[in-house]
Write an enzyme that holds these catalytic residues in place. Structure first.
Site, PDB file in Angstrom:
ATOM      1  NE  ARG A  92      -4.267  -1.738   2.099  1.00 17.71           N
ATOM      2  CZ  ARG A  92      -4.907  -2.154   2.961  1.00 17.71           C
ATOM      3  NH1 ARG A  92      -4.657  -2.245   4.271  1.00 17.71           N
ATOM      4  NH2 ARG A  92      -5.936  -3.011   2.627  1.00 17.71           N
TER       5      ARG A  92
ATOM      6  CE  LYS B 128     -20.444 -17.814   7.762  1.00 17.60           C
ATOM      7  NZ  LYS B 128     -20.690 -17.006   8.785  1.00 17.60           N
TER       8      LYS B 128
ATOM      9  N   GLY C 271      -8.973  -9.858  -0.345  1.00 20.65           N
ATOM     10  CA  GLY C 271      -7.873 -10.592   0.226  1.00 20.65           C
ATOM     11  C   GLY C 271      -7.589 -11.760  -0.074  1.00 20.65           C
TER      12      GLY C 271
ATOM     13  N   GLY D 126     -13.593  -4.048   0.431  1.00 15.40           N
ATOM     14  CA  GLY D 126     -14.929  -3.886   0.572  1.00 15.40           C
ATOM     15  C   GLY D 126     -15.391  -2.871  -0.504  1.00 15.40           C
TER      16      GLY D 126
END
Length: 394
Positions: free
Chosen positions: A37, A195, A348, A371
């Site tokens: 980053r 999920k 990720g 996100g």
């Protein structure tokens, strides 16, 4: 999506405030363990320095309590690393909100952890105005936080004299727009993960847009259950079988499809020592756990990918961390790497798979936002980008 871009602006001699994403992992001693980053933030900073701007950079790090920064929350290790990468000293400025510091043209300083400022998370307007007063040009280069409306990501963009996207943010917007707004067809989306519930919105959104929706991991097991297959003791969400069926019906009605596994790799436990067995998808035993797609399925998915025009990838198709369950993700990664399609990947686990199979240079664009990447694909408005769009004409 129209936003001003830093590389289109003349910032010579101006005070530039850059919101970067320097939230890097550290060990117990505070040493930075992975600096991707920080490296990704360099082009925007260097562009401004090359134009002799007075550069201020800030970022969040961890989850500090506002108004109570501890030593563990400090950006000092980041300041040191930035200085090494820029080959110049980078001072760390504490208590910077009121502008009680000096930055000379051609100099860069790092403003201490922005989440230490009371009102940052709640996007306090007074705080945003104070920060806006520090600069002539505001640059948002933190795509990973674009889905949050905070004082350094959204509020300041409304009040700074000029607000623009940095090099990294601009590249993210361009790549995601290319993959979603008018993509080359066929558009293939790969959504893996444990999920369905965590990715239900994105699955629904993609089902309305893509030509092929490849599902993997626990998500694929729930879809197998919805198609009437037995899945033994595999990770799945039986309560979401109707949702999975609805997504398959939606795709089918459009002439698209969700290609489900025809063979799978099973074991009785998830471990490095587990014995893997390849079996047809309709022969899963009562105590089996599906931990990867089988070779026939992997070959089928690779063929779909080979004929794609655009590929959006978020998530592996198996427990690729263990060699015996990595075959499906490895073959899929190789197919993406060799495809002529424009590919964009994010999340990720996806980045970990890209690193493991050494295909980073063969992906069209690797997103830095987890996100934010998912919310963009879901079609949600990202507050930080919306604020930049509103400032396009002024």
């Amino acid at each position: 999506m129209k936003v001003k871009k830093l590389n289109e602006l003349d910032v010579s001699g101006k005070r530039v405030f850059i919101r970067a994403d320097l939230n890097v992992p550290q060990d117990d001693a505070g040493n930075i363990t992975e600096d991707t980053r920080i490296r990704a933030s360099i082009p925007s900073i260097q562009y401004c320095l090359d134009q002799n701007a007075a550069v201020m950079v800030t970022s969040h790090l961890g989850r500090p309590t506002e108004g109570q920064l501890s030593a563990d929350d400090s950006l000092m290790p980041v300041a040191v690393r930035l200085g090494q990468l820029l080959n110049c000293p980078v001072r760390l400025i504490n208590n910077w909100i009121n502008g009680d510091f000096e930055v000379k043209p051609g100099e860069v300083v790092l403003l201490e952890n922005c989440r230490g400022n009371v009102g940052e998370k709640k996007n306090n307007e007074e705080l945003a105005k104070k920060m806006a007063a520090l600069c002539d040009v505001y640059v948002n280069d933190a795509f990973g936080t674009a889905h949050r409306a905070e004082a350094t990501t959204e509020g300041i963009a409304r009040f700074a004299p000029v607000a623009c996207a940095g090099m990294l943010m601009g590249a993210e917007i361009d790549a995601l727009s290319k993959a979603t707004e008018n993509p080359a067809r066929p558009l293939v989306a790969i959504v893996g993960g444990a999920k369905v519930s965590s990715k239900l919105t994105i699955l629904r959104t993609l089902a309305d847009k893509v030509d092929q929706l490849i599902v993997g991991g626990g998500i694929a097991n729930t879809f197998l259950l919805a198609s009437g297959k037995r899945i033994g003791e595999s990770l799945a969400e039986p309560e979401l079988v109707k949702e999975a069926q609805a997504i398959m019906d939606m795709m089918k009605a459009r002439g698209a499809e969700v290609p489900l596994p025809v063979d799978v790799v099973v074991a009785d436990e998830v471990s490095a020592l587990a014995r893997a067995n390849r079996i047809p998808a309709d022969e899963v035993g009562a105590h089996d756990r599906i931990l990867d797609v089988g070779p026939k399925t992997a070959a089928k998915l690779a063929d779909i990918i080979a004929h794609a025009g655009t590929i959006v990838w978020n998530g592996p198709v198996g427990v690729f961390e263990h060699a015996q369950f990595a075959g499906g993700t490895k073959m899929m990664a190789s197919a993406i790497a060799h495809s002529e399609a424009f590919s964009i990947a994010g999340g990720g686990d996806t980045l970990a798979a890209i690193a493991k199979f050494h295909i980073a240079e063969d992906i069209g664009y690797i997103s830095t936002g987890g996100g934010a990447f998912l919310e963009f694909l879901e079609g949600k408005t990202l507050p930080a980008i919306a604020a930049l769009e509103e400032r396009f004409d002024n």
